[in-house]
Design a protein around this motif. Structure first.
Motif, mmCIF file in Angstrom:
data_model
loop_
_atom_site.group_PDB
_atom_site.id
_atom_site.type_symbol
_atom_site.label_atom_id
_atom_site.label_comp_id
_atom_site.label_asym_id
_atom_site.label_seq_id
_atom_site.Cartn_x
_atom_site.Cartn_y
_atom_site.Cartn_z
ATOM 1 N N ARG A 51 0.866 -1.190 0.000
ATOM 2 C CA ARG A 51 0.000 0.000 0.000
ATOM 3 C C ARG A 51 0.896 1.231 0.000
ATOM 4 O O ARG A 51 1.849 1.307 0.767
ATOM 5 C CB ARG A 51 -0.874 -0.040 1.253
ATOM 6 C CG ARG A 51 -1.740 1.192 1.435
ATOM 7 C CD ARG A 51 -2.704 0.951 2.584
ATOM 8 N NE ARG A 51 -3.303 2.178 3.034
ATOM 9 C CZ ARG A 51 -4.348 2.240 3.844
ATOM 10 N NH1 ARG A 51 -4.891 1.130 4.299
ATOM 11 N NH2 ARG A 51 -4.842 3.385 4.225
ATOM 12 N N TYR B 298 -12.475 -2.086 -7.544
ATOM 13 C CA TYR B 298 -11.051 -1.800 -7.767
ATOM 14 C C TYR B 298 -10.778 -1.720 -9.261
ATOM 15 O O TYR B 298 -11.239 -2.560 -10.035
ATOM 16 C CB TYR B 298 -10.162 -2.875 -7.137
ATOM 17 C CG TYR B 298 -9.984 -2.677 -5.650
ATOM 18 C CD1 TYR B 298 -8.835 -2.079 -5.140
ATOM 19 C CD2 TYR B 298 -10.994 -3.031 -4.762
ATOM 20 C CE1 TYR B 298 -8.693 -1.863 -3.774
ATOM 21 C CE2 TYR B 298 -10.861 -2.820 -3.400
ATOM 22 C CZ TYR B 298 -9.707 -2.234 -2.916
ATOM 23 O OH TYR B 298 -9.571 -2.006 -1.581
ATOM 24 N N PRO C 7 -8.706 1.818 -5.484
ATOM 25 C CA PRO C 7 -10.067 1.616 -4.958
ATOM 26 C C PRO C 7 -10.951 2.790 -5.345
ATOM 27 O O PRO C 7 -10.551 3.943 -5.184
ATOM 28 C CB PRO C 7 -9.851 1.566 -3.440
ATOM 29 C CG PRO C 7 -8.573 2.282 -3.192
ATOM 30 C CD PRO C 7 -7.756 2.201 -4.443
ATOM 31 N N ARG D 92 -13.419 4.322 -1.874
ATOM 32 C CA ARG D 92 -12.498 4.368 -0.749
ATOM 33 C C ARG D 92 -13.108 5.063 0.475
ATOM 34 O O ARG D 92 -13.979 5.919 0.352
ATOM 35 C CB ARG D 92 -11.226 5.088 -1.166
ATOM 36 C CG ARG D 92 -11.504 6.471 -1.726
ATOM 37 C CD ARG D 92 -10.274 7.120 -2.286
ATOM 38 N NE ARG D 92 -9.783 6.462 -3.480
ATOM 39 C CZ ARG D 92 -8.498 6.294 -3.742
ATOM 40 N NH1 ARG D 92 -7.602 6.708 -2.883
ATOM 41 N NH2 ARG D 92 -8.102 5.720 -4.845
ATOM 42 N N GLU E 64 -8.402 5.603 3.775
ATOM 43 C CA GLU E 64 -7.565 5.154 2.666
ATOM 44 C C GLU E 64 -7.650 6.112 1.478
ATOM 45 O O GLU E 64 -7.318 5.737 0.348
ATOM 46 C CB GLU E 64 -7.950 3.740 2.240
ATOM 47 C CG GLU E 64 -9.380 3.641 1.741
ATOM 48 C CD GLU E 64 -9.776 2.227 1.320
ATOM 49 O OE1 GLU E 64 -9.027 1.283 1.556
ATOM 50 O OE2 GLU E 64 -10.865 2.104 0.753
#
Lengths: 305, 112
Positions: free
Chosen positions: A5, B22, B35, B38, B42
């Motif tokens: 991430r 996604y 994404p 989201r 995030e």
């Protein structure tokens, strides 16, 4: 690790079209006194703006070329009847979309659509805290109330938000109050701009509202964050211009340009492809802050925050 | 190869599909998952897959069993099954944790 991430990409080529600022219209429901696009907020100019079809086609070419971050601005981007068609297409193509808006057109329904397909960030111009100051700048009766409503609707839906204002003679007495208000909202970003620019038709009208350097110093001294930021700016050389390397600008008529502040040269995306414009034409566009001597000092950076 | 090559947490007969929330992007040669629904937490995140991760992701088509994907990998790439299973387990757990994939079925019958 097979997957990580991140909040930014590393190892990007020095020249790669990562970030696009796209002025999708000069049309606006307000007429802010210092606005540089309002001179083109006229029917004859609006008729020349990109169609939905053109915008989606160019956007698809940008996605294929690898563009990741897309800022939709104006004018007021949400005033386009096809705004959500454009916005939702951008989200579904996987752009990280930021929207610059005056906030006055954010209805319940609009906020719900943002919540359904969430933006990277929405930035709203809040040039005054009181109705009197706000509407003296926007020249839009009722705009203050509608802007605050828009902010509330986005906050209710936990949409990433930044509020920003430009320091001018008309609002200098409310700058600190605006910052305190933004802080009181919690997870909301704040930006203070001090630069005004020529109107797109060359007019110098916005500069009549500019604050003197001395006034800006007095203003910034009253707030630790603002003072720290202004001292940092005073002590560091402006970085070499990187426009056209990983960032670029598209105007409302489909002209690909180095940046919003440098529109001297453009490549017409209605006539040619994005790839050709970015790789074959943009590198030859002139910028007084981008010299060959600086080129070796350039290092790619990108920050999503 | 049979089920024994997978740990208890992975079912070789399981079939996974990509979640439509996604979007896969190719940015400068990197495979990125963005994404589109989201959360605030995030809001600034993207997910970058390495070469193995990208190849695995591309095979999650809602039809192939994990076992089939593994078999195809071992034929196509010079990689040990132990390393492959370790990578797949990690990746599968990561993708499930962010809801980028969903299990659509478990195939009946023999798996290997």
């Amino acid at each position: 690790m097979p997957m990580v991430r991140r909040d930014r990409l590393h190892h990007l080529p020095e020249r790669f079209p990562v970030f696009c600022q796209w002025e999708i219209t000069c049309r606006c429901n307000l007429h802010c006194v210092m606005c540089y696009t309002d001179c083109f907020n006229r029917p004859d100019f609006i008729r020349e703006e990109l169609t939905t079809h053109d915008i989606l086609r160019i956007m698809n070419e940008m996605a294929d070329a690898g563009t990741l971050e897309l800022c939709l601005t104006g004018g007021e981007p949400m005033i386009r009847p096809d705004f959500f068609h454009i916005y939702e297409h951008a989200i579904r193509r996987g752009f990280l979309v930021t929207v610059f808006t005056n906030g006055t057109l954010i209805s319940e329904a609009a906020a719900d659509r943002f919540a359904a397909l969430r933006p990277h960030r929405i930035e709203i111009s809040l040039h005054g805290l009181t109705r009197e100051t706000f509407e003296r700048i926007t020249q839009g009766p009722g705009s203050h109330h509608r802007c605050l409503d828009g902010i509330r609707l986005l906050l209710d839906r936990q949409i990433p938000l930044t509020l920003k204002c430009t320091a001018m003679t008309l609002n200098q007495h409310e700058i600190l109050a605006i910052k305190r208000y933004v802080t009181s909202l919690g997870m909301v970003g704040y930006k203070l701009g001090e630069d005004l620019r020529h109107e797109l038709d060359g007019g110098a009208g916005p500069f009549q509202y500019a604050l003197s350097n001395q006034t800006l110093v007095v203003l910034n001294r009253q707030d630790d964050d603002l003072w720290e930021e202004s001292c940092h700016q005073d002590q560091t050389e402006p970085p070499p211009c990187r426009s056209g390397m990983q960032r670029f600008h598209i105007d409302a008529y489909g002209m690909l340009q180095l940046c919003s502040g440098n529109r001297h040269q453009g490549y017409d995306l209605r006539q040619g492809s994005f790839e050709e414009g970015f790789y074959q034409h943009l590198p030859s566009f002139a910028c007084r802050r981008k010299t060959s001597a600086m080129k070796s000092l350039l290092h790619p950076t990108m920050n999503h925050a | 190869m049979g089920d024994l090559l997978f740990s208890c947490s992975m079912n070789a007969a399981a079939i996974y599909a990509k979640h439509p929330d996604y979007v896969q992007r190719d940015v400068a040669g990197e495979c990125i998952l963005v994404p589109i629904r989201r959360s605030l937490a995030e809001a600034n995140s993207i997910y970058v897959l390495n070469e193995t991760g990208a190849a695995f992701w591309n095979r999650l088509d809602g039809r192939q069993r994990l076992q089939d994907i593994t078999t195809a990998f071992c034929i196509e790439y010079d990689v040990t099954t132990e390393q492959l299973h370790q990578d797949f387990e990690t990746l599968l757990a990561d993708l499930l944790s962010i809801h980028a994939i969903e299990e659509v079925a478990v195939a009946d019958g023999p798996t290997g």
